[in-house]
Design an enzyme around this catalytic site. Structure first.
Site, short mmCIF file in Angstrom:
data_model
loop_
_atom_site.label_atom_id
_atom_site.label_comp_id
_atom_site.label_asym_id
_atom_site.label_seq_id
_atom_site.Cartn_x
_atom_site.Cartn_y
_atom_site.Cartn_z
N ASP A 1 0.85 -1.24 0.08
CA ASP A 1 0.03 -0.15 0.26
C ASP A 1 0.78 1.22 -0.06
O ASP A 1 1.90 1.25 0.13
CB ASP A 1 -1.01 -0.01 1.37
CG ASP A 1 -0.41 -0.45 2.35
OD1 ASP A 1 1.10 -0.46 2.56
OD2 ASP A 1 -0.95 -0.84 3.48
N ASN B 1 -7.50 -1.91 14.30
CA ASN B 1 -8.77 -2.28 13.86
C ASN B 1 -8.79 -3.59 13.17
O ASN B 1 -9.89 -3.79 12.57
CB ASN B 1 -9.15 -1.08 13.17
CG ASN B 1 -8.44 -0.73 12.07
OD1 ASN B 1 -7.57 -1.35 11.75
ND2 ASN B 1 -8.67 0.30 11.40
N HIS C 1 -7.35 -4.09 10.41
CA HIS C 1 -6.90 -4.09 8.86
C HIS C 1 -5.65 -4.82 8.55
O HIS C 1 -4.60 -4.92 9.37
CB HIS C 1 -6.95 -2.39 8.55
CG HIS C 1 -5.56 -1.70 8.85
ND1 HIS C 1 -5.47 -0.27 8.91
CD2 HIS C 1 -4.43 -2.12 9.35
CE1 HIS C 1 -4.36 0.10 9.13
NE2 HIS C 1 -3.63 -1.04 9.45
C1 F6R Z 1 1.51 -1.18 6.13
C2 F6R Z 1 0.10 -1.76 6.25
C3 F6R Z 1 -0.62 -1.71 7.42
C4 F6R Z 1 0.28 -1.95 8.68
C5 F6R Z 1 -0.39 -2.15 10.06
C6 F6R Z 1 0.35 -2.29 11.35
O1 F6R Z 1 2.26 -1.44 4.77
O2 F6R Z 1 -0.49 -2.30 5.32
O3 F6R Z 1 -1.57 -2.69 7.40
O4 F6R Z 1 0.83 -3.43 8.66
O5 F6R Z 1 -1.24 -0.70 10.24
O6 F6R Z 1 1.25 -0.96 11.46
P1 F6R Z 1 2.23 -1.03 12.62
O7 F6R Z 1 3.30 -2.31 12.21
O8 F6R Z 1 3.03 0.14 12.52
O9 F6R Z 1 1.48 -1.41 13.74
#
Ligand code: F6R
Length: 251
Positions: A74, A145, A147
């Site tokens: 992304d 959340n 995602h």
């Molecule tokens: C990043 C992505 C997000 C992160 C997620 C966790 O490319 O797609 O889904 O993996 O937001 O972020 P962190 O690792 O900062 O807790």
């Protein structure tokens, strides 16, 4: 038939990252010995930083990434490559500047694409993944959340790479890095759940107590769009690499 992702619990984030780096290193070197490429799907965020440091270390010890092709999950929409918070910057700083991957093998969604070209751009990203042979191993983090990529709560399971709106939790979590929530981009380009589920193997990393509740939900039977990580229950070969803190709520 849905099945829960496997999970492995490690004493520390470093140990979990080293285990996944070793798996990736083995895949890369096995493919190299067969004269074949390997396609990795990559994530950004705080979680994979140790993984990338370990891959860079493996490179210093002799592992070549010359046969590796990468696709990032992304990118924020509206950020040019040179913006300090762009995922392009992140990936180069954390990984690509430290390994011998050919620059032409690196694919990161371009946050600078104008609106009228986005549909074609996203279709082109999917086409490039197919033409590379599909993703062999997709690295994921998980948002608080639930995602995966920027597939936010409510995400459909059948979308390929597309433009999405960021959820309030995601914007809140990014606010500090952007110097305030108002500066966080509202939209992103993301691989869809469909793209992620098409990868031949998925490795999700989750560390720390703040992820414990969502990890428990992702690893509880039951698929819901409200927790996109539960879609991994549709994948035949996915593994969560957890540290002890992220695993505290598992039964
Ligand atoms: C990043 C992505 C997000 C992160 C997620 C966790 O490319 O797609 O889904 O993996 O937001 O972020 P962190 O690792 O900062 O807790």
């Amino acid at each position: 038939m849905p099945q829960l992702p496997a999970h492995r619990i490690f004493p520390t984030p470093d140990a979990a990252s080293e285990a996944l780096a070793a798996e990736i290193g083995d895949l890369v070197s096995t493919r190299a010995s067969e004269g074949r490429t390997v396609v990795l799907g990559l994530a950004t965020g705080s979680t994979p930083i140790r993984l990338y440091a370990e891959l860079a270390r493996l490179h210093r010890e002799g592992l070549s990434f010359a046969n590796v092709i990468t696709f990032n999950l992304d990118e924020y929409l509206g950020l040019e490559r040179d913006h300090p918070e762009s995922y392009w910057q992140f990936m180069h700083l954390r990984l690509f500047d430290h390994i011998d991957i050919p620059p032409g093998n690196i694919h990161i969604p371009d946050g600078g694409i104008p609106d009228e070209e986005l549909e074609g751009y996203c279709a082109g990203y999917e086409k490039a993944i197919s033409e590379a042979g599909g993703i062999d191993l997709q690295v994921l983090g998980i948002g608080r959340n639930g995602h995966i990529g920027f597939n936010e709560p409510g995400a459909a399971p059948d979308l390929p790479t597309h433009v999405t709106e960021l959820n309030e939790v995601t914007i809140g979590d990014a606010a500090e890095a952007f110097g305030g929530g108002a500066n966080v981009p509202r939209r992103a380009i993301t691989m869809g759940v469909k793209t992620i589920l098409e990868a031949r193997r998925v490795a999700l990393l989750a560390f720390g107590e703040s992820k414990a509740e969502i990890v428990r939900r992702a690893l509880t039977p039951g698929i819901t769009p409200q927790v996109p990580a539960t879609y991994l229950q549709l994948h035949p070969d996915s593994t969560c690499f957890l540290d002890q803190d992220a695993a505290t709520q598992l039964g």
